[in-house]
Enzyme design. Structure first.
Site, PDB file in Angstrom:
ATOM      1  N   LYS A 135     -33.679 -42.960 -74.101  1.00  0.00           N
ATOM      2  CA  LYS A 135     -34.713 -42.049 -73.604  1.00  0.00           C
ATOM      3  C   LYS A 135     -35.369 -41.396 -74.793  1.00  0.00           C
ATOM      4  CE  LYS A 135     -36.220 -40.636 -69.550  1.00  0.00           C
ATOM      5  NZ  LYS A 135     -36.209 -41.466 -68.341  1.00  0.00           N
TER       6      LYS A 135
HETATM    7  P1  NAD Z   1     -45.031 -37.355 -63.631  1.00  0.00           P
HETATM    8  O1  NAD Z   1     -45.308 -36.602 -64.866  1.00  0.00           O
HETATM    9  O2  NAD Z   1     -45.937 -38.436 -63.202  1.00  0.00           O
HETATM   10  O3  NAD Z   1     -44.894 -36.333 -62.412  1.00  0.00           O
HETATM   11  C1  NAD Z   1     -44.028 -35.237 -62.448  1.00  0.00           C
HETATM   12  C2  NAD Z   1     -44.346 -34.344 -61.251  1.00  0.00           C
HETATM   13  O4  NAD Z   1     -43.445 -33.232 -61.289  1.00  0.00           O
HETATM   14  C3  NAD Z   1     -45.752 -33.765 -61.295  1.00  0.00           C
HETATM   15  O5  NAD Z   1     -46.219 -33.607 -59.958  1.00  0.00           O
HETATM   16  C4  NAD Z   1     -45.535 -32.402 -61.951  1.00  0.00           C
HETATM   17  O6  NAD Z   1     -46.554 -31.467 -61.643  1.00  0.00           O
HETATM   18  C5  NAD Z   1     -44.208 -32.020 -61.330  1.00  0.00           C
HETATM   19  N1  NAD Z   1     -43.456 -31.042 -62.122  1.00  0.00           N
HETATM   20  C6  NAD Z   1     -43.312 -30.984 -63.475  1.00  0.00           C
HETATM   21  N2  NAD Z   1     -42.569 -29.913 -63.823  1.00  0.00           N
HETATM   22  C7  NAD Z   1     -42.228 -29.315 -62.648  1.00  0.00           C
HETATM   23  C8  NAD Z   1     -41.458 -28.162 -62.328  1.00  0.00           C
HETATM   24  N3  NAD Z   1     -40.914 -27.409 -63.270  1.00  0.00           N
HETATM   25  N4  NAD Z   1     -41.309 -27.837 -61.002  1.00  0.00           N
HETATM   26  C9  NAD Z   1     -41.881 -28.602 -60.027  1.00  0.00           C
HETATM   27  N5  NAD Z   1     -42.608 -29.686 -60.280  1.00  0.00           N
HETATM   28  C10 NAD Z   1     -42.775 -30.029 -61.572  1.00  0.00           C
HETATM   29  O7  NAD Z   1     -43.520 -37.892 -63.795  1.00  0.00           O
HETATM   30  P2  NAD Z   1     -42.806 -39.055 -62.990  1.00  0.00           P
HETATM   31  O8  NAD Z   1     -42.904 -40.293 -63.788  1.00  0.00           O
HETATM   32  O9  NAD Z   1     -43.265 -39.026 -61.568  1.00  0.00           O
HETATM   33  O10 NAD Z   1     -41.279 -38.587 -63.081  1.00  0.00           O
HETATM   34  C11 NAD Z   1     -40.705 -37.696 -62.120  1.00  0.00           C
HETATM   35  C12 NAD Z   1     -39.187 -37.841 -62.155  1.00  0.00           C
HETATM   36  O11 NAD Z   1     -38.832 -39.198 -61.871  1.00  0.00           O
HETATM   37  C13 NAD Z   1     -38.530 -37.524 -63.508  1.00  0.00           C
HETATM   38  O12 NAD Z   1     -37.246 -36.986 -63.257  1.00  0.00           O
HETATM   39  C14 NAD Z   1     -38.387 -38.894 -64.137  1.00  0.00           C
HETATM   40  O13 NAD Z   1     -37.378 -38.934 -65.129  1.00  0.00           O
HETATM   41  C15 NAD Z   1     -37.999 -39.702 -62.916  1.00  0.00           C
HETATM   42  N6  NAD Z   1     -38.207 -41.140 -63.045  1.00  0.00           N
HETATM   43  C16 NAD Z   1     -39.424 -41.657 -63.386  1.00  0.00           C
HETATM   44  C17 NAD Z   1     -39.592 -43.041 -63.460  1.00  0.00           C
HETATM   45  C18 NAD Z   1     -40.932 -43.661 -63.745  1.00  0.00           C
HETATM   46  O14 NAD Z   1     -41.036 -44.894 -63.630  1.00  0.00           O
HETATM   47  N7  NAD Z   1     -41.967 -42.914 -64.061  1.00  0.00           N
HETATM   48  C19 NAD Z   1     -38.497 -43.884 -63.233  1.00  0.00           C
HETATM   49  C20 NAD Z   1     -37.263 -43.326 -62.867  1.00  0.00           C
HETATM   50  C21 NAD Z   1     -37.141 -41.964 -62.775  1.00  0.00           C
END
Ligand code: NAD
Length: 422
Positions: free
Chosen positions: A111
């Site tokens: 990561k």
């Molecule tokens: P992203 O940046 O596209 O979206 C994140 C979302 O969370 C946004 O709506 C943002 O406004 C919100 N957010 C950020 N900080 C916040 C807070 N303090 N309180 C409430 N909401 C908050 O990110 P993503 O890619 O959608 O990732 C979201 C989660 O999924 C993370 O935990 C990430 O590690 C996990 N994840 C992502 C992927 C991927 O393919 N992108 C894969 C597996 C897991």
């Protein structure tokens, strides 16, 4: 305690250690093997100086942690977020090792992250930041070493800059990063993959009780409406679920009646306004309240540690599906178990992203191009197999889905380490 204080006080590292220790105990791993598996094999902390648009020089702090590569190149996202820190990145890198092993793709775990708020940076500043970071660490990356992907705050454009910067040192190397746009060799629908995978794993779970998801009209609440949250919402709405409330970092909204939100219209609104807040005909909810709303399925899809002993007793959902990484603290897990609330763990629920990253990487290495149908079918095949293995073990051993998932994953990595000489 305010949500923000809880999040900052919580330690994702302790959570990962907790899950690892419980699994290692039941697997009777030796002390040496426990140390080997729970310690990152390489960590980088880089200083990244960037010339800002106003002419000033700003120094950013960045991390890349390669946790384990026994089963293949280290694989994991790069996160741009103000709260990024060493412990968090370490915990997320280890989570990637178990996730890749659980879905049985030939990757280890990594990561990365940069402490920054991407919303405050111009496009040019973001590009310079990304390129400078890669120029600092490129010797440790590569298709057979470490392959980054998108995570919070990063997207296909950031992956394109990574590809370009890496290729400026080694020649055109599309397999050095996944989550790229299709024009640069990205898998079709990589951006949708994690969210669709979350919906698919939930549907497999529901089907295991003999009900097609479509028939139930489940009421769903989702915290986080970024890449993962929005695509989960779109996929579940298409499967007949009612998405009753969603939120993002700026606030949340809930349906005013018992009908679900119009998710495609909401996604279009977010593209235009940058947030779900203010979407017409809804009532505002905050990021703490949203977790305890009345619903069937609660889906945390934003940051870590949001479900803790303070709010777990008030969660009304019958099921928690972890779209985010590490959203449930161990005390909350215990409360949910006592209350009969099923948790589908992150390393299973959100593994669709790493599966499609794997498909993208193999296509890049073989210079092949698959269509959407083939990618979707393969995504389902990998997730379906992992789901079956986890649920069979959980049932046979009378353990939680999380415990079963960790045990399967850790067993695989331990065996790879033994075969390689550990
Ligand atoms: P992203 O940046 O596209 O979206 C994140 C979302 O969370 C946004 O709506 C943002 O406004 C919100 N957010 C950020 N900080 C916040 C807070 N303090 N309180 C409430 N909401 C908050 O990110 P993503 O890619 O959608 O990732 C979201 C989660 O999924 C993370 O935990 C990430 O590690 C996990 N994840 C992502 C992927 C991927 O393919 N992108 C894969 C597996 C897991």
């Amino acid at each position: 305690m305010l949500v923000e204080e809880t999040l900052r006080a919580a330690s994702p590292r302790e959570m990962v250690d907790h899950h690892f220790d419980r699994a290692a105990e039941r697997l009777r791993l030796s002390a040496e093997m426990r140390t080997l598996l729970s310690t990152p094999f390489r960590e980088i902390k880089a200083q990244v100086p960037v010339r800002m648009d106003d002419g000033s020089l700003r120094i950013f702090t960045a991390y890349r942690v390669q946790h384990n590569s026994a089963r293949g190149p280290a694989k994991g996202g790069i996160r741009f977020h103000p709260w990024v820190n060493e412990e968090e990145i370490r915990a997320l890198a280890e989570t990637m090792t178990w996730k890749a092993a659980l879905v049985n793709v030939p990757f280890g775990g990594a990561k990365g992250g940069i402490v920054c708020d991407p919303a405050e940076l111009s496009e040019g500043e973001l590009e310079r930041l990304t390129r400078k970071f890669i120029s600092r660490i490129h010797r440790l990356l590569g298709p057979y070493r470490d392959v980054p992907a998108p995570d919070m705050g990063t997207n296909p454009q950031v992956m394109s800059w990574i590809l370009d910067e890496y290729s400026s040192h080694y020649g055109y190397t599309p397999a050095c990063v996944t989550g790229k746009p299709a024009e640069l060799g990205g898998a079709p629908d990589r951006m949708q993959a994690t969210g669709r995978g979350v919906a698919y794993v939930l549907s497999r779970y529901i089907e295991s009780f003999g009900h097609p998801l479509k028939d139930l009209g489940l009421k769903v609440v989702i915290q986080g409406f970024g890449n993962v949250g929005s695509h989960t919402a779109l996929a579940l709405a298409a499967e007949g679920c009612e998405v009753m409330a969603v939120s993002d970092v700026y606030g949340g909204i809930a349906s005013r009646d018992r009908k679900g939100l119009p998710i495609p219209a909401l996604a279009a609104y977010v593209r235009e306004h940058g947030s779900v807040a203010g979407f017409p005909d809804t009532r505002p909810v905050d990021n703490e309240e949203i977790l305890t709303l009345d619903c069937d399925v609660l889906i945390p899809a934003a940051v870590e540690c949001v479900l803790h002993q303070g709010n777990a007793p008030r969660v009304q959902a019958r099921m928690v599906v972890e779209a985010a990484n590490l959203p449930t603290m161990p005390e909350a897990d215990e409360i949910f178990a006592r209350r009969g609330i099923t948790v589908i763990p992150d390393i299973l629920a959100n593994a669709g992203g790493v599966v499609v990253s794997y498909l993208e990487w193999t296509q890049n290495l073989q210079q092949e191009e698959w269509d959407e149908n083939k990618t979707e079918a393969e995504l389902r095949r990998y997730l379906s197999r992992a789901f079956q293995e986890v649920s069979a073990r959980a049932e046979a051993e009378r353990i939680s889905l999380r415990q079963a998932a960790y045990e399967i994953a850790i067993e695989r990595v331990a065996q790879a380490e033994r075969l390689r000489g550990a």
